[in-house]
Each structure stands twice: as C-alpha cells, then as structure tokens.
Design a protein around this motif. Structure first.
Motif, PDB file in Angstrom:
ATOM      1  N   CYS A  75      50.606  30.958  36.904  1.00  5.94           N
ATOM      2  CA  CYS A  75      49.617  31.340  35.897  1.00  5.94           C
ATOM      3  C   CYS A  75      48.811  32.545  36.354  1.00  5.94           C
ATOM      4  N   VAL A  76      48.361  33.293  35.369  1.00  4.74           N
ATOM      5  CA  VAL A  76      47.550  34.478  35.611  1.00  4.74           C
ATOM      6  C   VAL A  76      46.175  34.226  35.010  1.00  4.74           C
ATOM      7  N   GLY A  77      45.139  34.286  35.859  1.00  4.52           N
ATOM      8  CA  GLY A  77      43.791  34.035  35.380  1.00  4.52           C
ATOM      9  C   GLY A  77      43.070  35.309  34.982  1.00  4.52           C
ATOM     10  N   LEU A  78      42.164  35.175  34.014  1.00  3.88           N
ATOM     11  CA  LEU A  78      41.264  36.273  33.641  1.00  3.88           C
ATOM     12  C   LEU A  78      42.021  37.550  33.289  1.00  3.88           C
ATOM     13  N   ASN A  79      43.115  37.409  32.530  1.00  2.00           N
ATOM     14  CA  ASN A  79      43.944  38.566  32.235  1.00  2.00           C
ATOM     15  C   ASN A  79      43.591  39.243  30.911  1.00  2.00           C
ATOM     16  N   TYR A  80      42.503  38.815  30.278  1.00  2.00           N
ATOM     17  CA  TYR A  80      41.963  39.493  29.107  1.00  2.00           C
ATOM     18  C   TYR A  80      40.507  39.804  29.435  1.00  2.00           C
ATOM     19  N   SER A  81      40.120  41.059  29.329  1.00  2.00           N
ATOM     20  CA  SER A  81      38.792  41.452  29.792  1.00  2.00           C
ATOM     21  C   SER A  81      37.679  40.707  29.062  1.00  2.00           C
ATOM     22  N   ASP A  82      37.852  40.472  27.752  1.00  2.00           N
ATOM     23  CA  ASP A  82      36.802  39.778  27.006  1.00  2.00           C
ATOM     24  C   ASP A  82      36.723  38.308  27.397  1.00  2.00           C
ATOM     25  N   HIS A  83      37.851  37.703  27.815  1.00  2.00           N
ATOM     26  CA  HIS A  83      37.802  36.332  28.315  1.00  2.00           C
ATOM     27  C   HIS A  83      37.107  36.281  29.676  1.00  2.00           C
ATOM     28  N   ALA A  84      37.359  37.277  30.521  1.00  2.00           N
ATOM     29  CA  ALA A  84      36.667  37.320  31.813  1.00  2.00           C
ATOM     30  C   ALA A  84      35.163  37.389  31.596  1.00  2.00           C
ATOM     31  N   ARG A  85      34.745  38.205  30.636  1.00  2.00           N
ATOM     32  CA  ARG A  85      33.304  38.337  30.371  1.00  2.00           C
ATOM     33  C   ARG A  85      32.715  37.038  29.860  1.00  2.00           C
ATOM     34  N   GLU A  86      33.428  36.342  28.930  1.00  2.00           N
ATOM     35  CA  GLU A  86      32.868  35.101  28.404  1.00  2.00           C
ATOM     36  C   GLU A  86      32.815  34.010  29.475  1.00  2.00           C
ATOM     37  N   SER A  87      33.657  34.142  30.509  1.00  2.00           N
ATOM     38  CA  SER A  87      33.662  33.183  31.611  1.00  2.00           C
ATOM     39  C   SER A  87      32.639  33.530  32.682  1.00  2.00           C
ATOM     40  N   GLY A  88      31.982  34.682  32.518  1.00  2.00           N
ATOM     41  CA  GLY A  88      30.993  35.110  33.489  1.00  2.00           C
ATOM     42  C   GLY A  88      31.604  35.567  34.800  1.00  2.00           C
ATOM     43  N   ASP A 219      49.973  43.971  31.762  1.00  2.00           N
ATOM     44  CA  ASP A 219      51.002  43.624  30.790  1.00  2.00           C
ATOM     45  C   ASP A 219      52.131  42.823  31.445  1.00  2.00           C
ATOM     46  N   VAL A 220      53.059  42.357  30.620  1.00  2.00           N
ATOM     47  CA  VAL A 220      54.116  41.471  31.100  1.00  2.00           C
ATOM     48  C   VAL A 220      54.943  42.129  32.200  1.00  2.00           C
ATOM     49  N   ALA A 221      55.349  43.370  32.005  1.00  2.00           N
ATOM     50  CA  ALA A 221      56.169  44.046  33.009  1.00  2.00           C
ATOM     51  C   ALA A 221      55.426  44.162  34.338  1.00  2.00           C
ATOM     52  N   THR A 222      54.144  44.501  34.259  1.00  2.00           N
ATOM     53  CA  THR A 222      53.341  44.593  35.477  1.00  2.00           C
ATOM     54  C   THR A 222      53.269  43.251  36.185  1.00  2.00           C
ATOM     55  N   LEU A 223      53.085  42.182  35.422  1.00  2.00           N
ATOM     56  CA  LEU A 223      52.958  40.852  36.026  1.00  2.00           C
ATOM     57  C   LEU A 223      54.252  40.423  36.717  1.00  2.00           C
ATOM     58  N   VAL A 224      55.391  40.610  36.046  1.00  2.00           N
ATOM     59  CA  VAL A 224      56.662  40.208  36.659  1.00  2.00           C
ATOM     60  C   VAL A 224      56.883  40.984  37.955  1.00  2.00           C
ATOM     61  N   VAL A 238      58.568  30.034  35.010  1.00  2.00           N
ATOM     62  CA  VAL A 238      57.779  30.431  33.844  1.00  2.00           C
ATOM     63  C   VAL A 238      56.454  31.029  34.321  1.00  2.00           C
ATOM     64  N   ILE A 239      56.066  32.133  33.702  1.00  2.00           N
ATOM     65  CA  ILE A 239      54.774  32.764  33.966  1.00  2.00           C
ATOM     66  C   ILE A 239      53.899  32.590  32.727  1.00  2.00           C
ATOM     67  N   SER A 240      52.710  32.035  32.928  1.00  2.00           N
ATOM     68  CA  SER A 240      51.724  31.917  31.850  1.00  2.00           C
ATOM     69  C   SER A 240      50.717  33.051  32.038  1.00  2.00           C
ATOM     70  N   THR A 241      50.584  33.922  31.047  1.00  2.00           N
ATOM     71  CA  THR A 241      50.041  35.261  31.272  1.00  2.00           C
ATOM     72  C   THR A 241      48.561  35.434  30.966  1.00  2.00           C
ATOM     73  N   GLY A 242      47.829  34.356  30.752  1.00  2.00           N
ATOM     74  CA  GLY A 242      46.400  34.473  30.503  1.00  2.00           C
ATOM     75  C   GLY A 242      46.044  34.252  29.043  1.00  2.00           C
ATOM     76  N   THR A 243      44.751  34.071  28.792  1.00  2.00           N
ATOM     77  CA  THR A 243      44.301  33.693  27.450  1.00  2.00           C
ATOM     78  C   THR A 243      43.239  34.654  26.933  1.00  2.00           C
ATOM     79  N   PRO A 244      43.211  34.876  25.615  1.00  2.00           N
ATOM     80  CA  PRO A 244      42.143  35.688  25.021  1.00  2.00           C
ATOM     81  C   PRO A 244      40.845  34.879  24.929  1.00  2.00           C
ATOM     82  N   PRO A 245      39.754  35.509  24.483  1.00  2.00           N
ATOM     83  CA  PRO A 245      38.484  34.778  24.403  1.00  2.00           C
ATOM     84  C   PRO A 245      38.528  33.678  23.366  1.00  2.00           C
TER      85      PRO A 245
END
Length: 291
Positions: A75-88, A219-224, A238-245
C-alpha cells in the motif's frame, strides 16, 4: 477483459464478464486468476477465446477477490496531496509504503468485520494495480509493461490501531476483512490511462469521497518502478495506490467512523463497484475456528 473469481470463499472458480455483463466460466482454460495466469501470454490466450463458447454461469454467485493467492499487498500512504492535508500530515517527498496482511483480503461484497473494541474504523477507496510480470529494478518508462490490470480496493483502516498504538501502520490496516478486492480485474489494455479514473465512496448513501487518479502525487508508473527498487514484484502481487480526500478521520467539524450495520458502496470508473456491510466480529465463531 474483466476477469473474476466466483463461488464460495476458498473455492472460487475463474470467470469472465462478457460484453453483455454476463458471467462466463473459464475453468476449462485456466485454473485460477492468479500468478502465472496473469502473464502476457496467458492473458493473450484468454483474450483470443470466443466468448460465446464459454459456459454461462447461472444465478448470482458470490464474487471472491478478483486475484487469488496474492503474495504481497503493498500500500501507498498519503498519495493524494489533499488527503495528506486532511490527515494533518506532510505531503511526502517519496512514496510512503506499508504492507496490508494478505489475510485481510476478501471479496468485493463480503462483510467487513469491526474488531472487538475498535472505535475508529475508516474507509478508503483506492485504485489497485495487479502485477502480471516480475519486476525488479525496472524503469518508470517500462513499469507499466509489468502490469496485468487494475481493480477497486477498499483499504479499510482502524485509525486508533494505526496511529495510537505504537509502531508502524500495519496493525491498523491488516485486520481480517480489511482488504476487499474487485469485483473484477480489468486488463491493462482496457485502461489506456490509469491517471484519468473517477473514484467515489458512500456510507449509507451519503457521498464522502469524490476524486480522480489524476491528483495522485506519484502516478502508477512511478510507484511500480519505485517499489521494484526495494523488493521484487511477482505476478499476482497487488499495489494499493492511495486514497483521495473524504475519509472519516478527516471529516469536519469532527471525524466520523464506521458503525456496525452501516453499508459502504464504492467504485472507480470502468472498474466496477463494491458493497460491504460492517458487522461486529463473531467472537464465538472465531474461537471455534481457531480451536
């Protein structure tokens, strides 16, 4: 192709969703949707089949995880900038990686169990990337050549376990049933741009998450490519690529978390939908199974 696994838990058969949305059996052509069956040659052979010759599956059987025998669920954490912000949390300068126990994997519509004493069970709609060809020290330019397809993942999380119980994130992420996969794996040729997919999640009909994979930090290519520098990726990983806010933890003015009886519904454009009801763990059944 939309490849599925259907049937009782632990006894899933391989299948395919045809152009009319009907489930057809693939048992005569492949033993399971896993491992080497996800390689390019195997997928090309399945794609060449005359769908009309495949047996139709009657009724509406349970759909299992769309990939069997997953070796690693990364899994990839905090991979959407707006989700990182909402998580503090700070926006990462490199991908944040953690593992989700493969024992957490269930079907897309199976029940999600709330562990005993859990108070902060949360939801995360995520794009799943299924590896079809071994990848070790690959470049970003060649990374997508190693991808078999994509699927929907709900990265269910217990935030107190994750953030308040010491150590790393794994214990808040790997509880049984915390990894619904599916409903199907859509092969890479049907997803020309994995960075242009709408994604959403609702709880009891209320929309909490609305996003698009174009807002990923990595992005996906960068993550792989990045992950392959630290560990080899094998067919069926399987790679889980992060979540939006829109996760419960970031809800304003106060966090909201999943309660027993509530229903999550989530999806990604072109990749299908999931539906899970939250239920408490049956401690008596769990004790009997472990005896």
């Amino acid at each position: 192709m939309k490849l599925v696994r259907y049937g009782p838990m632990g006894q899933e058969k391989p299948g395919l969703i045809d152009n009319e949305g009907r489930l057809r059996d693939l048992s005569a052509h492949v033993t399971d949707i896993r491992g080497d069956a996800l390689g390019g040659a195997s997928l090309a052979r399945l794609a060449a089949l005359d769908l009309a010759t495949l047996p139709l599956v009657a009724g509406s059987p349970r759909l299992g995880p769309c990939v069997g025998g997953v070796g690693k669920l990364i899994c990839v954490g905090l991979n959407y900038s707006d989700h990182a912000r909402e998580s503090g949390m700070a926006i990462p300068t490199e991908p944040v990686l953690f593992m989700k126990a493969t024992s957490s994997i269930v079907g897309p519509n199976d029940k999600v169990e709330i562990p005993p004493g859990a108070q902060k069970v949360d939801w995360e709609v995520e794009l799943g990337v299924v590896i079809g060809r071994s990848a070790r020290y690959v470049s970003k330019e060649r990374a997508l050549d190693h991808v078999a397809g994509y699927c929907v993942i709900n990265d269910v999380s217990e935030r107190a376990y994750q953030l308040e119980r010491g150590g790393q994130w794994d214990k808040g992420k790997g509880c049984d049933t915390f990894g619904p996969l599916g409903p199907w794996m859509v092969t890479r040729d049907e997803v020309p741009d994995p960075q242009a997919l709408d994604m959403w999640l609702e709880v009891d009909g209320k929309r909490y998450q609305n996003g698009n994979t174009r807002t990923m930090i990595f992005d996906v290519a960068t993550l792989v490519a990045y992950i392959s520098q630290f560990m080899s990726l094998q067919p069926g990983d399987v790679i889980s690529t992060g979540t939006p806010p829109g996760v419960g933890m970031g809800h304003k003015p106060a966090p909201v978390y999943l309660a027993a009886g509530q229903v999550m519904r989530l999806g990604i454009s072109g990749l299908g939908e999931q539906r899970q009801q939250a239920v408490p763990v049956n401690l008596q059944q769990s004790t009997q199974e472990s005896a």
